[in-house]
Design an enzyme around this catalytic site. Structure first.
Site, PDB file in Angstrom:
ATOM      1  N   ASP A 100       0.873  -1.164   0.000  1.00 50.83           N
ATOM      2  CA  ASP A 100       0.000   0.000   0.000  1.00 50.83           C
ATOM      3  C   ASP A 100       0.916   1.221   0.000  1.00 50.83           C
ATOM      4  O   ASP A 100       2.134   1.110   0.210  1.00 50.83           O
ATOM      5  CB  ASP A 100      -0.904  -0.039   1.236  1.00 50.83           C
ATOM      6  CG  ASP A 100      -2.001   1.023   1.193  1.00 50.83           C
ATOM      7  OD1 ASP A 100      -2.170   1.662   0.139  1.00 50.83           O
ATOM      8  OD2 ASP A 100      -2.670   1.214   2.216  1.00 50.83           O
ATOM      9  N   ASP A 102      -0.084   4.805   1.492  1.00 47.93           N
ATOM     10  CA  ASP A 102      -0.218   5.608   2.707  1.00 47.93           C
ATOM     11  C   ASP A 102       0.074   4.788   3.958  1.00 47.93           C
ATOM     12  O   ASP A 102      -0.478   3.705   4.159  1.00 47.93           O
ATOM     13  CB  ASP A 102      -1.638   6.190   2.798  1.00 47.93           C
ATOM     14  CG  ASP A 102      -1.940   7.119   1.646  1.00 47.93           C
ATOM     15  OD1 ASP A 102      -1.218   8.117   1.496  1.00 47.93           O
ATOM     16  OD2 ASP A 102      -2.878   6.832   0.879  1.00 47.93           O
TER      17      ASP A 102
END
Length: 499
Positions: A100, A102
């Protein structure tokens, strides 16, 4: 697909069955002599045991064990560079690493949550016509922790353990704690029925009134909910809690989808993004060992590109075999109807059909089924990193013993408060209620094979390292109980013998 969380431990299974022991003083089952030290409380029939002395001896034993644990907490002996295993997993089996964006590849400064809180608060005022007086409330980073539950209809925030029990003392209406007696009356006890809970993936379906906040971005949302609740309560304003929850949820969502957060970060990237050389080092290490890598994020293309250029370098795309933006997770993992679209260098969406996901290109949306098909990775061992996760007291009936027990309970309460304050004054540890794991930890253990403080922890391990979960003893395996099973029943046994 194996999963991992960039974020404490799951208990392992029982080692085997245990036989029950029967018999009198100094004997085991079937009349065989019992090995081990003599039991000073094994008095002859007709002798009344000194219960108070017995209780305080057991207390001092437990106290010594507890006192040994406190310095460990105070001295923060937990290694922040370690990786913790919920399941046995060998990195040598992993062929493909997914990330991912963030709070996984990029970490944000403390200023980001203040930005989200302030922007959502202003949206409440300007678009939802909430009182301008709520602008006096500012974001408090020490108020909430991840994994809390919010009762939408009662407008209370709380911590719930893995068995759906509320931890008393952690229920907040607005910014004030709700008295235990009121909580027990409200829920007819401290247990929340299954039908009121959101499902195991954190979704609130029809009839479910509890919403669990799982990711790091949810901290400003919980705080804003509590602040607005506090304003309405302090000013005796009648309001509908369900409407408040929806309005705050929509405002927090709009901070993201309207680009408010993205534009602010891009305009002052050094203020909001914590530069981490270790992120590039992790990616380079994996690439040097021939590992394939992909990035799947809900964030937009230009935002990810600027952030990755800042923390990794302008050639960051060369490290990834596939890059997917605005994936709309979790729909990406279960909706097969959404095809991929290619994004050109200017951020424009192209209309041509995608037959293969190519290195160096950026794609939008899509779904897991097409992802595995177009990459040819079906059946491969994949490790994905992300931040969103889907003793009883003996019974003594005499008055003197009851006074001793009351002293213990008072001290236990004081120690629980002290321990809670080590982590968060309002809600305590992210991973534990008073004696049980939290609901958050239950989900973390269910979905994540390993977890760690940050991606850089991978630098401390060889790419062929095998992680083994620590074997946490079950209640019937705990040494404090299993080494001395007769002592906890001796006073009542001796009382019966005396009669």
């Amino acid at each position: 697909m194996a999963t991992a969380a960039v974020a404490v431990a799951r208990g392992a299974g029982a080692r085997g069955a245990a036989a029950t022991l029967r018999g009198g003083c100094g004997t085991a089952a079937r009349g065989r002599p019992r090995a081990g030290p003599s039991r000073p409380l094994c008095t002859a029939p007709g002798t009344v045991p000194d219960r108070k002395r017995y209780l305080w001896e057991r207390y001092q034993e437990a106290k010594r064990s507890t006192d040994e644990l406190v310095p460990s907490i105070m001295n923060n002996l937990l290694n922040p560079d370690a990786i913790f295993a919920n399941n046995e997993m060998s990195l040598s089996d992993i062929e493909i690493y997914g990330f991912d964006y963030d709070y996984t590849l990029v970490f944000y400064s403390k200023h980001l949550h203040t930005l989200i809180f302030n922007a959502a608060r202003d949206l409440l005022i300007n678009e939802h016509r909430y009182p301008v007086e709520i602008r006096k409330y500012e974001y408090d980073p020490s108020f909430a922790i991840r994994g809390l539950h919010y009762d939408v209809q009662r407008a209370v925030l709380m911590k719930i353990d893995a068995f759906h029990y509320i931890q008393l003392g952690t229920v907040y209406r607005g910014l004030s704690v709700v008295p235990d007696e009121e909580v027990i009356e409200m829920y007819e006890g401290s247990h929340v029925p299954l039908e009121q809970m959101s499902d195991f993936y954190g979704k609130s379906s029809h009839g479910n009134t509890m919403k669990q906040f799982m990711d790091i971005f949810s901290l400003p949302e919980m705080t804003l909910l509590s602040c607005v609740n506090e304003y309405f309560l302090k000013n005796n304003i009648d309001y509908e809690p369900v409407h408040l929850y929806k309005d705050v949820k929509d405002s927090i969502r709009d901070v993201h989808i309207k680009g408010i957060m993205y534009r602010a970060i891009e305009a002052d990237i050094e203020k909001y993004i914590c530069y981490a050389e270790q992120t590039r080092a992790v990616l380079a290490k994996l690439a040097d060992h021939g590992k394939k890598m992909f990035l799947i994020t809900n964030s937009p293309s230009s935002f990810v590109d600027k952030g990755m250029r800042y923390i990794v370098g302008k050639d960051w795309r060369d490290l990834f075999d596939v890059v997917i933006v605005q994936a709309e997770k979790p729909n990406f993992f279960n909706d097969k109807r959404r095809p991929f679209r290619k994004v050109n260098e200017k951020g424009v969406l192209l209309w041509d059909k995608i037959h293969k996901l190519q290195k160096g290109q950026i794609y939008k949306q899509g779904n897991l089924y097409e992802f595995l098909k177009l990459t040819g990775w079906r059946g491969s061992k994949v490790l994905y990193f992300g931040d969103h996760i889907y003793s009883d007291l003996a019974v003594h009936r005499d008055a003197e013993s009851q006074l001793v027990l009351q002293e213990w309970k008072k001290e236990r309460k004081e120690m629980r408060e002290m321990t809670k304050s080590f982590f968060n004054a309002q809600f305590g540890s992210l991973f534990r209620t008073d004696q049980n794991p939290t609901y958050f930890l239950r989900r973390l253990s269910r979905f994540a094979d390993i977890y760690m403080a940050s991606l850089s922890c991978l630098l401390n391990y060889d790419v062929n390292h095998t992680f083994y979960p620590r074997r946490t003893p079950l209640q019937h395996e705990l040494p404090a109980w299993s080494e001395r099973p007769p002592t906890f029943r001796l006073p009542l046994l001796q009382e019966a013998q005396a009669k």
